[in-house]
Design a protein around this motif. Structure first.
Motif, short mmCIF file in Angstrom:
data_model
loop_
_atom_site.label_atom_id
_atom_site.label_comp_id
_atom_site.label_asym_id
_atom_site.label_seq_id
_atom_site.Cartn_x
_atom_site.Cartn_y
_atom_site.Cartn_z
N SER A 52 2.22 -9.22 4.05
CA SER A 52 3.32 -9.31 3.41
C SER A 52 4.51 -8.26 3.95
CB SER A 52 3.27 -8.90 1.93
OG SER A 52 2.77 -7.68 1.81
N ALA A 53 5.84 -8.49 3.64
CA ALA A 53 6.57 -7.39 3.93
C ALA A 53 6.57 -6.11 3.40
CB ALA A 53 8.07 -7.85 3.51
N GLU A 54 6.08 -6.17 2.15
CA GLU A 54 5.52 -4.86 1.55
C GLU A 54 4.44 -3.95 2.20
OE1 GLU A 54 5.70 -7.54 -0.08
OE2 GLU A 54 7.77 -7.37 -1.44
N GLU A 55 3.60 -4.72 2.76
CA GLU A 55 2.39 -4.31 3.57
C GLU A 55 2.98 -3.71 4.74
OE1 GLU A 55 -1.98 -5.67 4.39
OE2 GLU A 55 -0.60 -6.32 6.05
N GLY A 56 3.85 -4.43 5.38
CA GLY A 56 4.33 -3.97 6.63
C GLY A 56 5.18 -2.67 6.54
N LYS A 57 5.84 -2.61 5.34
CA LYS A 57 6.33 -1.34 5.01
C LYS A 57 5.69 -0.15 4.86
CE LYS A 57 9.71 0.46 1.67
NZ LYS A 57 10.42 0.56 0.37
N ALA A 58 4.63 -0.50 4.13
CA ALA A 58 3.69 0.82 3.86
C ALA A 58 2.94 1.27 5.12
CB ALA A 58 2.45 0.33 2.78
N PHE A 59 2.49 0.05 6.08
CA PHE A 59 2.18 0.62 7.21
C PHE A 59 2.93 1.82 7.93
CE2 PHE A 59 -0.91 -3.21 7.83
CZ PHE A 59 -1.71 -2.97 6.62
N PHE A 60 4.14 1.24 8.22
CA PHE A 60 5.25 1.91 8.92
C PHE A 60 5.42 3.29 8.30
CE2 PHE A 60 6.20 -1.63 11.62
CZ PHE A 60 6.54 -0.85 12.82
N GLU A 61 5.46 3.31 6.90
CA GLU A 61 5.56 4.70 6.30
C GLU A 61 4.73 5.77 6.70
OE1 GLU A 61 7.94 3.22 2.06
OE2 GLU A 61 5.45 3.28 2.35
N LEU A 62 3.23 5.29 6.59
CA LEU A 62 2.28 6.21 7.27
C LEU A 62 2.50 6.48 8.65
CD1 LEU A 62 -1.19 5.21 5.40
CD2 LEU A 62 0.82 6.73 4.71
N ALA A 63 2.60 5.33 9.51
CA ALA A 63 2.34 5.67 10.87
C ALA A 63 3.66 6.55 11.39
CB ALA A 63 2.84 4.28 11.55
N TYR A 64 4.64 6.53 10.71
CA TYR A 64 5.91 7.45 11.03
C TYR A 64 5.92 8.75 10.22
CZ TYR A 64 7.56 4.00 14.31
OH TYR A 64 7.75 3.03 15.45
N GLY A 65 5.12 8.84 9.41
CA GLY A 65 4.85 9.95 8.48
C GLY A 65 6.00 10.17 7.51
N LEU A 66 6.45 9.04 6.84
CA LEU A 66 7.69 9.03 5.95
C LEU A 66 7.13 9.39 4.72
CD1 LEU A 66 9.39 5.85 7.37
CD2 LEU A 66 9.95 8.26 7.93
N ARG A 67 5.72 9.39 4.39
CA ARG A 67 5.17 9.66 3.27
C ARG A 67 3.75 10.15 3.43
NH1 ARG A 67 1.63 5.81 1.40
NH2 ARG A 67 2.21 3.71 1.90
N GLU A 68 3.04 10.83 2.56
CA GLU A 68 1.63 11.37 2.37
C GLU A 68 0.94 9.95 2.12
OE1 GLU A 68 0.06 14.52 2.91
OE2 GLU A 68 2.41 14.80 3.73
N ALA A 69 -0.37 10.00 2.92
CA ALA A 69 -1.29 8.65 2.54
C ALA A 69 -1.88 8.81 1.16
CB ALA A 69 -2.26 8.69 3.67
N GLU A 70 -2.02 8.08 0.61
CA GLU A 70 -2.87 7.85 -0.63
C GLU A 70 -4.38 8.35 -0.34
OE1 GLU A 70 -1.50 6.93 -3.63
OE2 GLU A 70 0.46 6.70 -2.81
N PRO A 71 -5.28 8.77 -1.38
CA PRO A 71 -6.59 8.83 -1.10
C PRO A 71 -7.11 7.59 -0.39
CG PRO A 71 -5.92 9.72 -3.33
CD PRO A 71 -4.83 8.99 -2.76
N ASN A 72 -7.84 7.82 0.91
CA ASN A 72 -8.65 6.63 1.71
C ASN A 72 -7.69 5.54 2.18
OD1 ASN A 72 -11.17 7.81 0.87
ND2 ASN A 72 -11.31 6.80 -1.11
N GLU A 73 -6.41 5.99 1.98
CA GLU A 73 -5.49 5.07 2.64
C GLU A 73 -5.39 5.35 4.13
OE1 GLU A 73 -1.49 5.22 1.33
OE2 GLU A 73 -0.90 3.31 2.13
N LYS A 74 -5.50 4.23 5.17
CA LYS A 74 -5.56 4.46 6.51
C LYS A 74 -4.38 3.77 6.82
CE LYS A 74 -8.31 5.41 9.71
NZ LYS A 74 -9.50 5.04 10.65
N ILE A 75 -3.62 3.92 8.16
CA ILE A 75 -2.68 3.13 8.60
C ILE A 75 -3.24 1.78 8.96
CG2 ILE A 75 -0.94 2.88 10.26
CD1 ILE A 75 -0.98 6.03 10.82
#
Ligand code: PLP
Length: 429
Positions: A52-75
């Motif tokens: 989904s577009a939301e998933e794409g957004k979340a992946f990029f947020e982590l990859a580009y360091g725009l926010r901290e990862a949730e516990p156990n969340e990986k890019i």
């Protein structure tokens, strides 16, 4: 392939920690992700579809360091310049040997070293390094980094190293601007050691809360089996995976290991510089890692027989081999503290000079005459005219890299056959 999370991979049975070699076939990969395939497929793809577009957004947020990862969340998977399943599985497995938080795989050892340098060194920074270092690293330190306003200062590996390092730090401008100390231990080709903990002690005197001084160790010669620099307070470990990790002389690759905060920075530079390895290289290295311990153990065991043979041979003047250090040598303590075995690299001085060395090399048949090291086949080379030919001749002399020196990388052949080959080549000299 499902989105992988670190805690999905157990490394214990009934609370008992499994050894790295026991996890090299399974850790980081589940057959159900790929139609039950026991081996990870080669994910030969440049890009990955988002659910989904939301998933794409979340992946990029982590990859580009725009926010901290949730516990156990990986890019999640985005694009193969950022990440790829083959590289991620490999990186997870690499962390087990050196007990690091994170790892990044590169297209070559030099890509790993250069990307790591550019991540942490800025115009005005100083990098202090042990000497000798690998030729490519030496060129980067002395010819390329200065173009970016980064100065380098060397100190010798071996007995006098730590005193020389302390002396460098006495200069105010050095103490104030050093961002990294880079060491290669054991040094190639002389097997001289740098005491990792002693370097960490010197750094501790000079780093401040505001200004970090990272300790990076090129662990290509002994690792990942026989030396674990993070345990001795190094911050970063670097490898040419072309050597023991790849181990078959058929792939070029590199690795950087360290804490998550450091690896996040390194991976941003890797993404932007595009210095990552490709999926096929990742897959080949996964295959290599399954036999890493078997290969390195066999090579280390055969090397001891070869080194003992050389030490007794009348046409050999001197052998440079960690397994021959004696208690009265000041390097012995360093060896005992930071190395788990002497490894598979030997250098020796033949009686004579270049002519004798060349005649010897030209008469080998089982040993191949080639540079590189850490492969299944045994290799021999002449450092002064080959791997170290671009080192200043005076410097080379100081490091004992003379015309009579020959370097051997011991493979998995039977040690008696290797010795027979050496004996035959000596008889031609
Ligand atoms: C080979 C080597 C390198 C460079 O690695 P590549 O994979 O050839 O780029 C760096 N350091 C050491 C100690 C090496 O032996």
């Amino acid at each position: 392939m499902a989105r992988r999370k670190k805690n999905m991979h157990s490394t214990t049975i009934e609370g008992k920690q499994l050894r790295p070699e026991s996890l090299m076939m399974t850790y980081g990969y589940k057959p159900e992700w790929s139609e039950g395939a026991i081996k990870s497929p080669i994910f030969q793809t440049s890009t990955f579809a988002f659910k989904s577009a939301e998933e794409g957004k979340a992946f990029f947020e982590l990859a580009y360091g725009l926010r901290e990862a949730e516990p156990n969340e990986k890019i999640g998977m985005i694009y193969s310049r950022l990440n790829n399943p083959d590289l991620e599985i490999l990186e997870d497995r690499l962390t087990l040997w050196d007990k690091s938080d994170g790892a990044a795989v590169f297209a070559s050892g030099m890509a790993a070293i250069a990307t790591t340098f550019f991540t942490f060194l800025k115009p005005g920074s100083i990098i202090i390094h042990s000497e000798p270092v690998y030729g490519g690293t030496d060129y980067l330190l002395k010819h390329i980094l200065p173009e970016f306003g980064i100065k380098s200062y060397g100190f010798p590996a071996g007995k006098t190293g730590i005193a020389a390092l302390e002396k460098l730090f006495k200069k105010e401008s050095v103490a104030a601007n050093t961002a990294m100390v880079f060491i290669e231990t054991p040094a190639n080709p002389t097997n001289s050691l740098v005491d990792i903990e002693a370097v960490a002690d010197v750094i501790a005197l000079h780093k401040t809360k505001k200004r970090q001084i990272l300790l990076a160790v090129d662990n290509t010669y002994l690792g990942p089996l026989w030396q674990h620099p993070l345990k001795h307070r190094a911050d970063l470990v670097l490898y040419s995976a072309t050597k023991y990790i790849g181990g078959h002389s058929d792939v070029i690759a590199g690795v950087c290991l360290g804490s998550n905060p450091l690896m996040t920075q390194v991976k941003i530079y890797r993404t932007i510089m595009g210095t990552m390895a490709d999926p096929w290289t990742g897959w080949l290295l996964l295959r290599s890692m399954e036999t890493l311990k078997l290969r390195m153990t066999a090579e280390m065991e055969a090397a001891r027989y070869v080194a003992d043979f050389l030490a007794k041979h009348p046409k050999v003047e001197r052998v440079y081999y960690l397994g021959h250090l004696t208690k009265d040598d000041s390097q012995y303590d360093v060896y005992k503290r930071q190395c788990l075995a002497p490894g598979g690299m030997i250098a020796f001085d033949i009686v004579g000079g270049e002519a004798e060395a060349f005649r010897f090399l030209n008469n080998l048949s089982l040993f191949r005459l080639a540079v590189s090291l850490g492969g299944t086949e045994s290799l021999a080379e002449h450092p002064a005219s080959m791997t170290h030919s671009d080192v200043d001749p005076k410097e080379r002399q100081k490091m004992n890299i003379t015309d009579k020196m020959i370097r051997l990388s011991i493979g998995v052949e039977h040690h008696e056959d290797l010795i027979a080959d050496l004996k035959h080549a000596f008889s031609a000299v």
